[in-house]
Design an enzyme around this catalytic site. Sequence first.
Site, PDB file in Angstrom:
ATOM      1  N   ASP A 155       0.841  -1.199   0.000  1.00  0.00           N
ATOM      2  CA  ASP A 155       0.000   0.000   0.000  1.00  0.00           C
ATOM      3  C   ASP A 155       0.881   1.256   0.000  1.00  0.00           C
ATOM      4  O   ASP A 155       0.630   2.216  -0.747  1.00  0.00           O
ATOM      5  CB  ASP A 155      -0.898  -0.035   1.247  1.00  0.00           C
ATOM      6  N   LYS A 166       1.471   4.257  -3.025  1.00  0.00           N
ATOM      7  CA  LYS A 166       1.425   5.703  -2.796  1.00  0.00           C
ATOM      8  C   LYS A 166       2.720   6.366  -3.271  1.00  0.00           C
ATOM      9  O   LYS A 166       2.701   7.437  -3.879  1.00  0.00           O
ATOM     10  CB  LYS A 166       1.180   5.992  -1.314  1.00  0.00           C
TER      11      LYS A 166
END
Lengths: 374, 374
Positions: B228, B232
Site C-alpha cells: 500500500d 502511494k
Amino acid sequence: MSSKAIYVGVVGVGGVGSHFLSQLSKLPNAPSLVLVARSSQTLTSPAPSYPAIPPADWQSAFSSSTSSFTKSDAWSPEQIASYLSQVPGRAILVDNTSDPTIASAYPIFTSKGISIVTPNKKAFSSSLKLWEDIFSTAASNNALVYHESTVGAGLPVLSTLRDLVNTGDTVTRIEGVFSGTLSFLFNQFSPPSPSTSGEKKKWSEVVSQAKELGYTEPDPRDDLNGMDVARKLTILARIAGLEVESPDSFPIESLIPAELANLEAGSKGTEEFMRRLPDFDGKMEELQKDAESAGQVVRYVGSIDVPGKKVKVGLQNFDKDSAMAGLKGSDNIISFYTERYGELPLIVQGGGAGGAVTAMGVMSDLIKVLERLS
Amino acid sequence: MSSKAIYVGVVGVGGVGSHFLSQLSKLPNAPSLVLVARSSQTLTSPAPSYPAIPPADWQSAFSSSTSSFTKSDAWSPEQIASYLSQVPGRAILVDNTSDPTIASAYPIFTSKGISIVTPNKKAFSSSLKLWEDIFSTAASNNALVYHESTVGAGLPVLSTLRDLVNTGDTVTRIEGVFSGTLSFLFNQFSPPSPSTSGEKKKWSEVVSQAKELGYTEPDPRDDLNGMDVARKLTILARIAGLEVESPDSFPIESLIPAELANLEAGSKGTEEFMRRLPDFDGKMEELQKDAESAGQVVRYVGSIDVPGKKVKVGLQNFDKDSAMAGLKGSDNIISFYTERYGELPLIVQGGGAGGAVTAMGVMSDLIKVLERLS
C-alpha cells in the site's frame, strides 16, 4: 473549457514581484503580460494588438527608450482597472504589493470582471465591508479572487481551510505560529532543550540578532506589535465563517513593553526601542522560566475558537513534546482541529515567509485561476 | 465559466462511498447524481430527463420497487462509460472503490470526455502505460482527473506536490509515513519516550491489538507487506517527474518474516500468521533497541530521492526530537524538501485514513472539477 485569451497585469516588482515575474517567465502556456506597475512608473502594452511584455525582461522594457510598450507615470488603481477591463479577453490583476490603496480598490476590479491574485493581506484583513464587497462583486461578475499567500506564504493554508469548509467539515479550532519572525525569536529564546553550550539567550539579544540577520522588519516593532499575525487570523476566521469586523476587534498581546509603546515611529524611534529593550529582559526571562518549570516552552500564537467565536493573538505555553515546541528556524505551523479529523489536528508546517515561496503561492493561485477561466 | 449541466455517476457505496454520498447530499448547488453502482446492482436515472437520484436516499431508491430510476445488474465499466457519455452535459465518474477492473478502464471514460474523481490507487500505481493512457486521453478530450485521496486521504498531499512542480520549484526529496496502520504500529512499538508504566510492548502484541481495534486490514499482512505504501510512493514519484514503471520496480522492505511469506491467503493463513508472529518478536525488539541506544526511534517510511531517481520503502531510524518521532495515533506525515524551501521541509500531517476524511478528499476534488467544468 473553451480557449479564451487571458491577460495579466502585475503591480509591484519588489521581493515577491520580481520572484513572481521570474517564475512567470518559465510558466508553460503563460498568459500575456500586458501591464507592469512599479511605484513610480507603469508599463503597458498598447491596444489593439496587446503584444506581451516579456516577464524575464520587464526591466529593459522599462529602461529602453525605443520600447514597443507605453511608459507612463504611476497609475491609480482606477486607471489600471480601466486598462485591464478593455483587453480582448479575460483579465487578471496580480497585486504583489502590500499597499492598502490598491487593496481598497479591489471591488473596482472585480466589478469589472477582473480576477485578482495577491499576497496583499490588506484587502482581506481590513473592514468586513471591504471583504464582503470584494467577494460579492466578484461572484456577480464572474471574477475569481485567490489570496493563498496572505497566510503562510506558499504553504497550503487557505486552500486547506476552504476545502474543509466547502466539503462540510466543522472546523472547531485553528491554532498556530503565523509569523516567521516570531517563530524564529521564540525558537531561539525558549527552545525545548537547552543549547549545547548551556548558555541562555536574553530576549533583547535574540531580537537584535534577528534584526541583524534581516529576519525582522527594518523596524522590529512592526513584528512585535502582533498586527501582522492579527491580520492573518482575521482572514482565517472569516473563511471559517466568523464575521470579524477588523483585526482590532479581538485581543492582541503586543510584545512592545507599555513603557516603550509611545516612542516615535521611524529610525530614531527604532534605535531608542532597541537600546531600551534590555530593560525588559527580566520580565521575558520570568515567562520563559515559568514555562520551563512546567516542562513547557513559550510561543507566540494565534488561535481561533470557531464555535466560541473567539480570536486571540499572544503568548502561550506548550508542552516540550508538542509540534509547537518542535518548530525550527523561522517555520510557521498551522493546526486545524475539525470534527472529521477528531482529536489530532490536520497540520501544515514549513517556511512561511520570503520572496520565492510567497511568489510560489501567488503563482499556484494564478495557475488555478487560469485553469478555471480557460 | 458558462453554466453547463453536470452529471455525476458514483461507483462504490462502501466506507468511503457512503460518506461521500452523505457529503454530496449537503453540497450547495450539487451536480445531478444519475448513477449509483454497487457490486451487485446499478441504479441509473432514465433518459431523456435524467431526474437526479437523491444522494441521501440512494438506498431506498435501490430497494423501492416503484422507483423512478432503473435498476440493473452490475454494469461493466464500458456500460457505465457509455451511459455517462450520453448525458446532455458534462459527466464525472466518482469511483469510490479500490477495484482494479474499473481502474484499468479509466481511459475508456477519459477518451469519452468523462472526468474522473477517485481515491482508488490502482489506476495510478499500476503500469506506467496505464498512467500515461489516462492523462493523455484526458488532456486530448478535455476531461479532468483528480485523485487527491489516493495518498494521505483528505490531506493536501498531491495538490501540494503539484503546486510545487507546476510553479517550477525543484523537489529534491519526499519522505514520510504514508500508512495509518504502520504509523499506529510503530508509534506504539517505538515511542520517543517510555510509556508511563515503563512497560515495553512486544511487536506481535501491538499488531494483535491494532487488528482488534480495526486499525489493520482484516488480514494484517496486507498492511505489513508494504504494498500500500509502495503504491502511494509510485504515485508521488510519478507526479514528481520520475518514470516509475510499477510499484515492483523499487525496493520494498516487507514486515512479513521470510519464514511466513508463503502461508496461504485467506483467514486460515491469517490465523496461522498471527499465531506464529510472536516467534519474531526478538528480531523486532533488537531493531527497536538499536534505535533507542542511538537516541532514535524506528519508523516505516517511504522516501523518494528525486534527482537520484530512487524510491524506497522500509524501516528507518529517526532522532527522538524529529517530526517523524513525534507522530501520534495513526497520523500520516509527509515532508517535501525543495530548492525554494531549503533545509527545512514543507510538512503536511494528520489522519490519512478512514471513510469520512477520505470522502472529504474526494469531495474537495469534485468541487474543483465542478469549478473548472462549469
